[in-house]
Design a protein around this motif. Structure first.
Motif, PDB file in Angstrom:
ATOM      1  N   SER B 127       7.688 -51.269 -84.965  1.00 12.77           N
ATOM      2  CA  SER B 127       7.978 -52.701 -84.808  1.00 12.77           C
ATOM      3  C   SER B 127       7.633 -53.444 -86.096  1.00 12.77           C
ATOM      4  O   SER B 127       8.424 -54.247 -86.608  1.00 12.77           O
ATOM      5  N   VAL B 131      10.360 -55.292 -88.655  1.00 13.83           N
ATOM      6  CA  VAL B 131      10.181 -56.699 -89.070  1.00 13.83           C
ATOM      7  C   VAL B 131      10.197 -56.791 -90.593  1.00 13.83           C
ATOM      8  O   VAL B 131      10.894 -57.628 -91.176  1.00 13.83           O
ATOM      9  N   GLY B 137      11.569 -61.732 -87.368  1.00 16.55           N
ATOM     10  CA  GLY B 137      10.222 -61.660 -86.812  1.00 16.55           C
ATOM     11  C   GLY B 137      10.131 -61.585 -85.300  1.00 16.55           C
ATOM     12  O   GLY B 137       9.039 -61.436 -84.757  1.00 16.55           O
ATOM     13  N   ASP B 138      11.274 -61.701 -84.591  1.00 12.20           N
ATOM     14  CA  ASP B 138      11.274 -61.596 -83.133  1.00 12.20           C
ATOM     15  C   ASP B 138      12.062 -60.352 -82.731  1.00 12.20           C
ATOM     16  O   ASP B 138      13.070 -60.021 -83.367  1.00 12.20           O
ATOM     17  N   TRP B 139      11.633 -59.685 -81.680  1.00  8.00           N
ATOM     18  CA  TRP B 139      12.314 -58.453 -81.270  1.00  8.00           C
ATOM     19  C   TRP B 139      11.968 -58.092 -79.834  1.00  8.00           C
ATOM     20  O   TRP B 139      10.960 -58.538 -79.295  1.00  8.00           O
ATOM     21  N   ASN B 140      12.845 -57.275 -79.222  1.00  8.50           N
ATOM     22  CA  ASN B 140      12.595 -56.720 -77.889  1.00  8.50           C
ATOM     23  C   ASN B 140      12.298 -55.229 -77.985  1.00  8.50           C
ATOM     24  O   ASN B 140      12.885 -54.536 -78.817  1.00  8.50           O
ATOM     25  N   VAL B 141      11.426 -54.774 -77.113  1.00 10.58           N
ATOM     26  CA  VAL B 141      11.228 -53.340 -76.887  1.00 10.58           C
ATOM     27  C   VAL B 141      11.743 -53.065 -75.479  1.00 10.58           C
ATOM     28  O   VAL B 141      11.358 -53.763 -74.535  1.00 10.58           O
ATOM     29  N   ARG B 163      15.745 -59.591 -82.863  1.00  7.96           N
ATOM     30  CA  ARG B 163      16.456 -60.714 -82.251  1.00  7.96           C
ATOM     31  C   ARG B 163      16.548 -61.880 -83.227  1.00  7.96           C
ATOM     32  O   ARG B 163      15.744 -62.811 -83.167  1.00  7.96           O
ATOM     33  N   PRO B 164      17.510 -61.823 -84.143  1.00  9.31           N
ATOM     34  CA  PRO B 164      17.708 -62.993 -84.995  1.00  9.31           C
ATOM     35  C   PRO B 164      18.106 -64.177 -84.129  1.00  9.31           C
ATOM     36  O   PRO B 164      18.646 -64.004 -83.030  1.00  9.31           O
ATOM     37  N   GLU B 165      17.831 -65.375 -84.616  1.00 13.29           N
ATOM     38  CA  GLU B 165      18.275 -66.569 -83.879  1.00 13.29           C
ATOM     39  C   GLU B 165      19.801 -66.566 -83.867  1.00 13.29           C
ATOM     40  O   GLU B 165      20.440 -66.521 -84.914  1.00 13.29           O
ATOM     41  N   GLU B 172      24.370 -65.162 -75.432  1.00 16.43           N
ATOM     42  CA  GLU B 172      24.774 -64.763 -74.067  1.00 16.43           C
ATOM     43  C   GLU B 172      25.291 -63.322 -74.078  1.00 16.43           C
ATOM     44  O   GLU B 172      24.930 -62.514 -73.247  1.00 16.43           O
ATOM     45  N   THR B 175      22.441 -60.754 -74.438  1.00 21.33           N
ATOM     46  CA  THR B 175      21.728 -60.432 -73.210  1.00 21.33           C
ATOM     47  C   THR B 175      22.588 -59.572 -72.287  1.00 21.33           C
ATOM     48  O   THR B 175      22.114 -58.614 -71.683  1.00 21.33           O
ATOM     49  N   MET B 178      22.557 -55.999 -73.437  1.00 21.68           N
ATOM     50  CA  MET B 178      21.246 -55.355 -73.581  1.00 21.68           C
ATOM     51  C   MET B 178      21.116 -54.143 -72.668  1.00 21.68           C
ATOM     52  O   MET B 178      20.478 -53.165 -73.001  1.00 21.68           O
TER      53      MET B 178
END
Lengths: 217, 217
Positions: B127, B131, B137-141, B163-165, B172, B175, B178
């Motif tokens: 992770s 980054v 700096g944001d991400w899902n596991v 997860r870039p903005e 949508e 998600t 995913m």
């Protein structure tokens, strides 16, 4: 080739309590290890550790769900010196639990190396326990870091979410709500007490089976 | 109370290679540790371990993406005696990687206790490396177990997904895809080579910083 002679031993975990000076992968988002406004720090502070291989009975005051009052009741399924796990108060399915480190760690990169190994170890144990307790054999593990990744409580936590076979319409809703959109149901507190006890007992069974070497590959 | 005196030490990991007789949480779905039809077993079989703190240069034949031919090219980001990680061939975002145990383990409950700790340890390291390599700096596991949970390859794996903005419409779609529905883009192989190298180097930096105790809590 040099790569062939690479030492294949696993790095040892510290055999005593965590050294708070253990190195970090990442500059910490915050230097504090407990946040007075964090609901998960509050849970950590009111529930002492117990031996997960021999949990107290559900009547024990140590497991009283109202200990977190006036915040919502907390149905504990694991409490070690380093980790706590409990039922999600807005479950996506029956048996939806959260696992987090006791100290306030905003993201996965804020946990110590030793904590990350311990989280991995208990993700497997809790997954097996939730399968046993719910009878549902499929599940998702999800961990969100940061607002863009739909993290709501900024104290890192893994979700373990059973996935019963659902009819198509409910399945669509399930995926849509996985990352925080749409409606989730509130936890039924009558149901929660028995469920949490089944998970705690199943955790103990898994740990004892591991200890005894019950299954072989 | 007895719970207060519970031994707080962490259980030691085995200091040598995994004992294949280590206990299992769950009866195994299959007793084999390598499946000839499994694409992740194929990846494990063609890439030897290297020292992740000192990865080979990207020109090394040990990292040749075509080693998995005629299956799709594989852009390795980690290869230890116990784990491999590589770029997802249908990424949800730039830097989307997969982490899995070398042996064939269908679900998270099929890994050994030692493997589960090692997976947890490297989830944090990877992770931090993703980054660093992507600047996001944001991400899902995410880790899916079974068909009802949208698991596609039945060799357990964690997704690490930056997860870039995103603008609302793309968000949508993000998600929705995913959990395996909808369209995902194919990996751009030109871009992939440089990206994988940046992740490997970032893994080495994180491990060296851990070793040196660079950050304190």
């Amino acid at each position: 080739m040099a790569t062939r002679t690479y030492d294949s031993s696993l790095p040892p975990l510290p055999s005593t309590d965590f050294d708070p000076g253990l190195p970090r992968a990442h500059p910490p988002s915050t230097s504090q290890t407990s946040d007075p406004d964090c609901p998960f720090c509050h849970i950590s502070s009111v529930f002492p550790p117990y031996n997960p291989a021999s949990p107290p009975p559900s009547t024990s005051p140590l497991l009283n769900p109202a200990l977190t009052a006036p915040q919502p009741s907390t149905f504990l399924v694991l409490s070690t010196p380093h980790l706590v796990a409990f039922l999600d108060i807005m479950p996506l399915s029956l048996g939806h639990i959260l696992l987090c480190p006791r100290p306030h760690r905003p993201k996965l990169t804020d946990v110590t190396p030793a904590e990350s190994a311990e989280l991995g170890r208990y993700l497997r144990v809790l997954s097996a326990a939730v399968v046993k307790a719910t009878g549902v054999g499929d599940w998702n593990v999800v961990q969100n870091n940061g607002a863009a990744a739909a993290q709501v409580v900024p104290h890192m936590h893994f979700h373990v979410i059973p996935r019963p076979e659902l009819r198509d319409q409910r399945s669509e809703r399930f995926t849509a709500t996985m990352f925080g959109r749409g409606q989730r149901d509130e936890l039924d507190e009558g149901e929660a007490e028995g469920l949490a006890e089944r998970v705690r007992r199943a955790v103990a069974e898994v740990l004892r089976a591991d200890e005894e070497g019950g299954w072989k590959l």
